[in-house]
Design a protein around this motif. Sequence first.
Motif, PDB file in Angstrom:
ATOM      1  N   ALA A 200      23.839  39.522  38.815  1.00  0.00           N
ATOM      2  CA  ALA A 200      23.454  40.896  39.152  1.00  0.00           C
ATOM      3  C   ALA A 200      24.669  41.813  39.107  1.00  0.00           C
ATOM      4  CB  ALA A 200      22.795  40.940  40.534  1.00  0.00           C
ATOM      5  N   PRO A 201      25.286  41.978  37.931  1.00  0.00           N
ATOM      6  CA  PRO A 201      26.510  42.768  37.868  1.00  0.00           C
ATOM      7  C   PRO A 201      26.297  44.274  37.990  1.00  0.00           C
ATOM      8  CG  PRO A 201      25.858  42.091  35.668  1.00  0.00           C
ATOM      9  CD  PRO A 201      24.934  41.397  36.624  1.00  0.00           C
ATOM     10  N   ARG A 202      25.057  44.760  37.730  1.00  0.00           N
ATOM     11  CA  ARG A 202      24.833  46.210  37.692  1.00  0.00           C
ATOM     12  C   ARG A 202      23.681  46.682  38.565  1.00  0.00           C
ATOM     13  NH1 ARG A 202      24.069  48.192  31.745  1.00  0.00           N
ATOM     14  NH2 ARG A 202      24.092  50.196  32.855  1.00  0.00           N
ATOM     15  N   TYR A 203      22.700  45.842  38.758  1.00  0.00           N
ATOM     16  CA  TYR A 203      21.483  46.268  39.436  1.00  0.00           C
ATOM     17  C   TYR A 203      21.204  45.404  40.664  1.00  0.00           C
ATOM     18  CZ  TYR A 203      20.805  48.675  34.996  1.00  0.00           C
ATOM     19  OH  TYR A 203      20.982  49.454  33.893  1.00  0.00           O
ATOM     20  N   ARG A 204      20.208  45.834  41.444  1.00  0.00           N
ATOM     21  CA  ARG A 204      19.852  45.100  42.658  1.00  0.00           C
ATOM     22  C   ARG A 204      19.387  43.685  42.343  1.00  0.00           C
ATOM     23  NH1 ARG A 204      14.272  45.264  45.886  1.00  0.00           N
ATOM     24  NH2 ARG A 204      14.900  44.101  47.749  1.00  0.00           N
ATOM     25  N   LEU A 205      18.507  43.532  41.356  1.00  0.00           N
ATOM     26  CA  LEU A 205      17.939  42.235  41.035  1.00  0.00           C
ATOM     27  C   LEU A 205      18.774  41.530  39.976  1.00  0.00           C
ATOM     28  CD1 LEU A 205      14.149  43.195  40.844  1.00  0.00           C
ATOM     29  CD2 LEU A 205      15.369  42.116  42.751  1.00  0.00           C
ATOM     30  N   PRO A 206      18.843  40.208  40.028  1.00  0.00           N
ATOM     31  CA  PRO A 206      19.558  39.474  38.981  1.00  0.00           C
ATOM     32  C   PRO A 206      18.885  39.666  37.632  1.00  0.00           C
ATOM     33  CG  PRO A 206      18.336  37.964  40.396  1.00  0.00           C
ATOM     34  CD  PRO A 206      18.261  39.309  41.052  1.00  0.00           C
ATOM     35  N   GLU A 207      19.669  39.550  36.576  1.00  0.00           N
ATOM     36  CA  GLU A 207      19.130  39.768  35.228  1.00  0.00           C
ATOM     37  C   GLU A 207      18.037  38.768  34.890  1.00  0.00           C
ATOM     38  OE1 GLU A 207      19.821  42.369  33.037  1.00  0.00           O
ATOM     39  OE2 GLU A 207      20.603  43.079  34.958  1.00  0.00           O
ATOM     40  N   THR A 208      18.074  37.590  35.487  1.00  0.00           N
ATOM     41  CA  THR A 208      16.996  36.626  35.273  1.00  0.00           C
ATOM     42  C   THR A 208      15.659  37.225  35.692  1.00  0.00           C
ATOM     43  OG1 THR A 208      17.808  35.700  37.349  1.00  0.00           O
ATOM     44  CG2 THR A 208      18.276  34.466  35.328  1.00  0.00           C
ATOM     45  N   THR A 209      15.613  37.802  36.886  1.00  0.00           N
ATOM     46  CA  THR A 209      14.386  38.432  37.379  1.00  0.00           C
ATOM     47  C   THR A 209      14.031  39.669  36.560  1.00  0.00           C
ATOM     48  OG1 THR A 209      14.825  37.648  39.624  1.00  0.00           O
ATOM     49  CG2 THR A 209      13.274  39.478  39.392  1.00  0.00           C
ATOM     50  N   ARG A 210      15.012  40.469  36.226  1.00  0.00           N
ATOM     51  CA  ARG A 210      14.751  41.714  35.488  1.00  0.00           C
ATOM     52  C   ARG A 210      14.166  41.449  34.110  1.00  0.00           C
ATOM     53  NH1 ARG A 210      16.991  46.468  35.859  1.00  0.00           N
ATOM     54  NH2 ARG A 210      17.997  46.286  33.818  1.00  0.00           N
ATOM     55  N   THR A 211      14.708  40.476  33.411  1.00  0.00           N
ATOM     56  CA  THR A 211      14.188  40.204  32.063  1.00  0.00           C
ATOM     57  C   THR A 211      12.788  39.613  32.121  1.00  0.00           C
ATOM     58  OG1 THR A 211      15.355  38.061  32.082  1.00  0.00           O
ATOM     59  CG2 THR A 211      16.448  39.917  30.989  1.00  0.00           C
ATOM     60  N   ALA A 212      12.550  38.738  33.088  1.00  0.00           N
ATOM     61  CA  ALA A 212      11.209  38.165  33.222  1.00  0.00           C
ATOM     62  C   ALA A 212      10.201  39.225  33.644  1.00  0.00           C
ATOM     63  CB  ALA A 212      11.227  37.008  34.223  1.00  0.00           C
ATOM     64  N   ASP A 213      10.588  40.070  34.580  1.00  0.00           N
ATOM     65  CA  ASP A 213       9.699  41.137  35.028  1.00  0.00           C
ATOM     66  C   ASP A 213       9.366  42.094  33.880  1.00  0.00           C
ATOM     67  OD1 ASP A 213       8.547  42.846  37.372  1.00  0.00           O
ATOM     68  OD2 ASP A 213       9.841  44.228  36.302  1.00  0.00           O
ATOM     69  N   HIS A 214      10.338  42.415  33.063  1.00  0.00           N
ATOM     70  CA  HIS A 214      10.103  43.321  31.924  1.00  0.00           C
ATOM     71  C   HIS A 214       9.085  42.734  30.960  1.00  0.00           C
ATOM     72  CE1 HIS A 214      10.827  46.216  28.743  1.00  0.00           C
ATOM     73  NE2 HIS A 214      11.092  45.206  27.925  1.00  0.00           N
ATOM     74  N   LEU A 215       9.229  41.457  30.626  1.00  0.00           N
ATOM     75  CA  LEU A 215       8.286  40.837  29.703  1.00  0.00           C
ATOM     76  C   LEU A 215       6.882  40.778  30.315  1.00  0.00           C
ATOM     77  CD1 LEU A 215      10.230  37.875  28.048  1.00  0.00           C
ATOM     78  CD2 LEU A 215       9.475  40.004  26.996  1.00  0.00           C
ATOM     79  N   GLY A 216       6.817  40.563  31.617  1.00  0.00           N
ATOM     80  CA  GLY A 216       5.517  40.530  32.264  1.00  0.00           C
ATOM     81  C   GLY A 216       4.819  41.873  32.245  1.00  0.00           C
TER      82      GLY A 216
END
Length: 219
Positions: A200-216
């Motif tokens: 999570a270098p830039r946002y609240r959520l880790p990129e793992t969660t962000r990328t999965a959430d985006h695809l969903g």
Amino acid sequence: MLKIRDLHSWPSTESEAVAIQQRLRPLVRVETPTATPRTAAGLDVAYRDGDALVAVVTVLDIATLAVLDSVVLRSTTTFPYVPGLFAFREAPALLRALERLTVLPDVLLCDGQGLAHPRRFGLACHLGVLTELPSIGVGKTPMGPFDAPEDVRGAWTPLALDNDVVGRALRTQAGVKPVFVSVGHRYDLDAACALVLRLAPRYRLPETTRTADHLGRIN
């Protein structure tokens, strides 16, 4: 290739589900990881109308945060909405998505809880025990009251349930709400929080969660 442990059938009632959690809870191992993970998977579920859902798994290179693999799986849940039993709605589809990966992740980061759960067996524990992969729960909301950590990146406060420390409220960025980290399986809390911060270098959520959430959201 990922192998799912055949430890239980999927229940149809709340009492059956609770019994499964209680039976599998002793299988959870809290331990310091012996190797530095190179890949991490984000797991998320997006709900559609009725009981329809989209289960998403993305695998990221931890060093670069590049997406190495992803699976989007449309499914229907058969288990009712019961607090503390979300795994029985989401895990069947997430496990099928994990089986379709071509890149096996070193660690799973689940959008949900691990030990920070009334029976100490949240989604991250359940998936970790069934796959035998190291797993971490990264929740957006806490399971109970907590003291807010200092407003600086990396600050944390303990999460407690019934006087047991079950996780941490972790500030990944200044000026945003913390996330709620707990061990799922084959990890310890210090290492889990360090990995979440790295992802999570830039946002609240880790990129793992962000990328999965985006695809969903787009599928």
